[in-house]
Enzyme design. Structure first.
Site, PDB file in Angstrom:
ATOM      1  N   SER A 285      36.513  26.141 -33.855  1.00  0.00           N
ATOM      2  CA  SER A 285      35.186  26.532 -33.375  1.00  0.00           C
ATOM      3  C   SER A 285      34.411  25.292 -32.954  1.00  0.00           C
ATOM      4  O   SER A 285      34.999  24.240 -32.671  1.00  0.00           O
ATOM      5  CB  SER A 285      34.457  27.324 -34.468  1.00  0.00           C
ATOM      6  N   ASN A 286      33.098  25.392 -32.926  1.00  0.00           N
ATOM      7  CA  ASN A 286      32.233  24.273 -32.533  1.00  0.00           C
ATOM      8  C   ASN A 286      30.896  24.441 -33.257  1.00  0.00           C
ATOM      9  O   ASN A 286      30.639  25.481 -33.860  1.00  0.00           O
ATOM     10  CB  ASN A 286      32.076  24.247 -31.001  1.00  0.00           C
ATOM     11  N   PRO A 287      30.022  23.416 -33.183  1.00  0.00           N
ATOM     12  CA  PRO A 287      28.799  23.461 -34.018  1.00  0.00           C
ATOM     13  C   PRO A 287      27.643  24.292 -33.453  1.00  0.00           C
ATOM     14  O   PRO A 287      26.529  24.204 -33.974  1.00  0.00           O
ATOM     15  CB  PRO A 287      28.358  21.992 -34.100  1.00  0.00           C
ATOM     16  N   SER A 288      27.857  25.101 -32.425  1.00  0.00           N
ATOM     17  CA  SER A 288      26.745  25.888 -31.874  1.00  0.00           C
ATOM     18  C   SER A 288      26.139  26.800 -32.946  1.00  0.00           C
ATOM     19  O   SER A 288      26.871  27.456 -33.695  1.00  0.00           O
ATOM     20  CB  SER A 288      27.241  26.743 -30.704  1.00  0.00           C
TER      21      SER A 288
ATOM     22  N   ALA B 182      28.661  28.795 -26.584  1.00  0.00           N
ATOM     23  CA  ALA B 182      29.620  27.689 -26.574  1.00  0.00           C
ATOM     24  C   ALA B 182      30.986  28.315 -26.851  1.00  0.00           C
ATOM     25  O   ALA B 182      31.381  28.490 -28.009  1.00  0.00           O
ATOM     26  CB  ALA B 182      29.253  26.665 -27.630  1.00  0.00           C
TER      27      ALA B 182
END
Ligand code: CTP
Length: 226
Positions: free
Chosen positions: A27-30, A94
């Site tokens: 995943s990502n930090p959004s 994101a």
């Protein structure tokens, strides 16, 4: 009354999660703050809002229809189902660019785990909707660490957007997770506008008002069929 006071707006928000096994994902930090702020601003404008969001810890604004999704694929299917009915589409999510080719139904044990995860590219939701666009006004986002305007301009054209909202990440106090941001709006006609640093809610209100003004001017300038 403004011609754009009762539009239907489709917004994507948050990250996607691409599961490797039941307890691990890419995943990502959004955090979804920008997308949810846009939903709030669009509702204040009198628009109806379909909010397609990856996993976030936010309360959807009163009046928005929330469609929770997890993976890029599920976000694509939800957007695909809603896109034709929308007037304005803003893709602030994101989206993970890659997803594991194999999913293990059982938790992978570290002693036997392979050290390599094979990935497939996910579908580019914005590009796909850009190719399908009819009368929709489409706004993409470009979060960049470097070459902000060049990368965002490339996305504007490659994904057939009307506008791309560019923001720099990796700087203190802005970007992922932060309450504030600085944005540059790049438009199809080659003009740009920079706003901030200010709160994501203030930026969202600026973006929605600017879209509304643009659509009002466009419909005024369109010759009637009479
Ligand atoms: N986007 C999308 N589907 C994807 C990837 C991105 O809809 N699979 C959308 C995002 O919601 C955003 C825009 O495309 O509106 C740009 O996303 P970004 O992650 O900045 O760019 P990418 O196209 O993924 O390119 P790169 O990772 O090379 O910067």
């Amino acid at each position: 009354m403004s011609k754009t006071s009762s539009l239907r707006c489709l917004i994507t928000a948050g990250p996607t999660q691409e599961f490797i096994d039941p307890v691990r994902f890419i995943s990502n930090p959004s955090t979804g703050k920008m997308g949810f702020a846009l939903a709030e601003a669009a509702l204040k404008q009198g628009w109806s809002v379909d909010l397609v969001s990856g996993p976030v810890n936010l309360q959807e604004p009163d009046g928005a229809i929330l469609y929770p999704v997890v993976s890029a694929e599920s976000m694509y299917h939800q957007v695909d189902a809603l896109f034709d009915a929308c007037d304005v589409c803003i893709m602030a999510a994101a989206v993970s660019d890659f997803t594991p080719i194999e999913y293990s139904e059982l938790k992978v044990k570290k002693d036997t785990a392979k050290r390599t995860i094979h990935l497939a590219k996910t579908i580019d939701i914005l590009k796909t909707m850009g190719e399908r666009k009819q009368a929709q006004f489409i706004v993409g986002f470009a979060a960049e660490t470097d070459n902000l305007e060049a990368n965002a301009t490339h996305k504007l054209h490659a994904k057939n957007c009307d506008w791309v909202i560019a923001n720099k990440i990796g700087e203190e106090g802005t970007g992922f997770g932060s309450d504030n941001n600085t944005i540059t709006i790049l438009k199809k006609d080659g003009t740009t506008e920079t706003h901030g640093p200010t709160s994501k809610l203030a930026l969202a209100q600026t973006i929605i008002q600017a879209i509304s003004d643009t659509l009002d001017n466009t419909s005024e300038n369109t010759p009637s069929s009479e």
